[in-house]
Design a protein around this motif. Structure first.
Motif, PDB file in Angstrom:
ATOM      1  N   ARG A  54       0.854  -1.186   0.000  1.00 31.63           N
ATOM      2  CA  ARG A  54       0.000   0.000   0.000  1.00 31.63           C
ATOM      3  C   ARG A  54       0.893   1.241   0.000  1.00 31.63           C
ATOM      4  O   ARG A  54       1.939   1.260   0.655  1.00 31.63           O
ATOM      5  N   TRP A  56       0.771   5.322   0.768  1.00 29.34           N
ATOM      6  CA  TRP A  56       0.042   6.433   1.381  1.00 29.34           C
ATOM      7  C   TRP A  56       0.807   7.729   1.131  1.00 29.34           C
ATOM      8  O   TRP A  56       2.033   7.752   1.225  1.00 29.34           O
ATOM      9  N   LEU A  67      -4.638   6.947   1.469  1.00 24.73           N
ATOM     10  CA  LEU A  67      -4.275   5.767   0.693  1.00 24.73           C
ATOM     11  C   LEU A  67      -4.423   6.071  -0.789  1.00 24.73           C
ATOM     12  O   LEU A  67      -5.504   6.401  -1.265  1.00 24.73           O
ATOM     13  N   ARG A  68      -3.318   5.949  -1.545  1.00 23.47           N
ATOM     14  CA  ARG A  68      -3.335   6.296  -2.963  1.00 23.47           C
ATOM     15  C   ARG A  68      -3.181   5.090  -3.879  1.00 23.47           C
ATOM     16  O   ARG A  68      -3.500   5.171  -5.055  1.00 23.47           O
ATOM     17  N   GLN A  70      -2.829   0.410  -3.830  1.00 28.70           N
ATOM     18  CA  GLN A  70      -2.649  -0.850  -3.120  1.00 28.70           C
ATOM     19  C   GLN A  70      -2.751  -2.007  -4.098  1.00 28.70           C
ATOM     20  O   GLN A  70      -3.386  -1.902  -5.145  1.00 28.70           O
ATOM     21  N   THR A  73      -4.573  -7.243  -2.246  1.00 28.27           N
ATOM     22  CA  THR A  73      -5.645  -7.438  -1.268  1.00 28.27           C
ATOM     23  C   THR A  73      -6.647  -8.478  -1.780  1.00 28.27           C
ATOM     24  O   THR A  73      -6.821  -8.665  -2.985  1.00 28.27           O
ATOM     25  N   THR A  82      -9.262   4.949   4.798  1.00 27.58           N
ATOM     26  CA  THR A  82      -8.362   5.336   3.706  1.00 27.58           C
ATOM     27  C   THR A  82      -7.692   6.675   3.987  1.00 27.58           C
ATOM     28  O   THR A  82      -6.909   7.159   3.172  1.00 27.58           O
ATOM     29  N   ARG A  83      -8.009   7.267   5.129  1.00 28.04           N
ATOM     30  CA  ARG A  83      -7.377   8.517   5.565  1.00 28.04           C
ATOM     31  C   ARG A  83      -7.004   8.382   7.034  1.00 28.04           C
ATOM     32  O   ARG A  83      -7.850   8.009   7.855  1.00 28.04           O
ATOM     33  N   ALA A  91       1.840   4.247  10.454  1.00 26.32           N
ATOM     34  CA  ALA A  91       2.200   5.162   9.375  1.00 26.32           C
ATOM     35  C   ALA A  91       2.567   6.533   9.927  1.00 26.32           C
ATOM     36  O   ALA A  91       3.543   7.158   9.486  1.00 26.32           O
ATOM     37  N   ASN A 114      -6.867   0.009  11.389  1.00 26.18           N
ATOM     38  CA  ASN A 114      -7.526  -0.927  10.465  1.00 26.18           C
ATOM     39  C   ASN A 114      -7.284  -2.376  10.883  1.00 26.18           C
ATOM     40  O   ASN A 114      -7.073  -3.267  10.045  1.00 26.18           O
TER      41      ASN A 114
END
Length: 323
Positions: A54, A56, A67-68, A70, A73, A82-83, A91, A114
């Motif tokens: 992933r 970020w 999250l830009r 991935q 999965t 995602t933020r 992170a 998460n």
């Protein structure tokens, strides 16, 4: 040291160089940041032999991580954030320190966010490496495995070889976006100039100016309000996306309202929440109109003559906190 003992180090360096070259070629092939990040995630997954990757990136204004990209999965049915807020989770720790983190048992780390998603994906070990641009972390490359793994310094170096081109991709995308914005501004100026020259009517020129301002700023509404020179009061108003009939005429003064603040500062002034902003001297009649129009965020500038006297005010509005 014998050649046999030095060979692993040489092999490692060659692997890092190969990854860096492959990633750099990708970055040079397109200015589409989303495409680059997706493909860099794929390179990292293949080269590092991990299950999930992933990427970020930081949102500059609030500093949140978004999250830009991935890959790898399996559980699309499990919701996840995602933020991440600035400093949040593993992170956030990487961004704060600028140092990589690698954990054999990621579910045992209390900083993990998460967690339900990690459990559903069956992820066990994790490595996070900062993406650094101009000596500052701007994101992270996160790699995870579904079996226990002790990540080595060599793994970190390989991940860094992907992260470096990712930083360059962010820079390239920023430069490209700035160039497009400049081009759009020039084109807008040309349209306003052409319409002004084509018609001597002041209303036509003002409407062109307001239209292009609203478009360039992606605003809900825009207004241009002329100033009557002798009385120093707002006068004629042209607007788009907002009701101007009830907009009151008021006396112009430095620091009075957002326009007055822009006049005093001699530059555009922005607020994400006009009514909560303590910088402005309130104009009750203007505030009543703004409330009725549902205005929240605002940016404005004063158009002045050579002596610094106001000729007009140009505003753009949003009905949400989005600038």
């Amino acid at each position: 040291m014998t050649p046999e003992k030095s060979r692993p180090s040489t092999d490692q360096r060659m692997r890092e160089l190969e990854v860096f070259v492959e990633s750099s070629r990708l970055v040079a092939s397109t200015l589409d940041l989303g495409e680059v990040l997706d493909r860099l995630a794929g390179i990292a997954r293949a080269r590092l032999g991990v299950d999930v990757v992933r990427i970020w990136l930081r949102d500059e204004a609030p500093g949140d991580l978004i999250l830009r990209a991935q890959t790898g999965t399996r559980r699309q049915d499990v919701a996840f954030q995602t933020r991440l807020a600035s400093g949040e989770g593993l992170a956030g720790a990487v961004i704060a320190t600028g140092e990589p983190i690698f954990i054999c048992n990621v579910l045992g780390d209390p900083r993990l966010k998460n967690r339900v998603w990690f459990e559903a994906e069956g992820l066990v070990s994790m490595m996070l490496v900062p993406i650094v641009l101009d000596m500052a972390p701007i994101g992270i490359l996160a790699c995870a495995t579904r079996s226990r793994r002790e990540f080595s310094p060599g793994d970190v170096a390989l991940a860094a070889a992907v992260a470096a081109p990712a930083a360059q991709a962010v820079r390239n995308a920023g430069i490209h976006a700035d160039a497009l914005a400049r081009l759009e501004e020039i084109q807008a100026f040309q349209r306003v100039t052409a319409e002004t020259l084509a018609s001597p009517d002041l209303e036509t020129a003002l409407r062109a100016l307001v239209r292009e301002t609203q478009h360039l700023l992606a605003a809900d509404a825009a207004i241009c309000s002329l100033v009557e020179p002798s009385a120093q009061r707002t006068d004629r108003v042209v607007g788009l996306g907002v009701e101007t009939e009830g907009l009151p005429r008021y006396r112009v003064a430095p620091r009075a309202g957002l326009g007055g603040e822009a006049l005093a500062a001699r530059r555009p002034v922005r607020t994400d929440d006009y009514f909560a902003d303590a910088r402005f001297v309130r104009i009750p009649e203007f505030d009543a109109w703004a409330r009725a129009q549902g205005i929240k965020a605002m940016i404005g500038t004063a158009v002045i003559d050579r002596e610094g006297a106001p000729l007009a005010f140009l505003w753009a509005f949003n009905r949400s906190a989005s600038p």
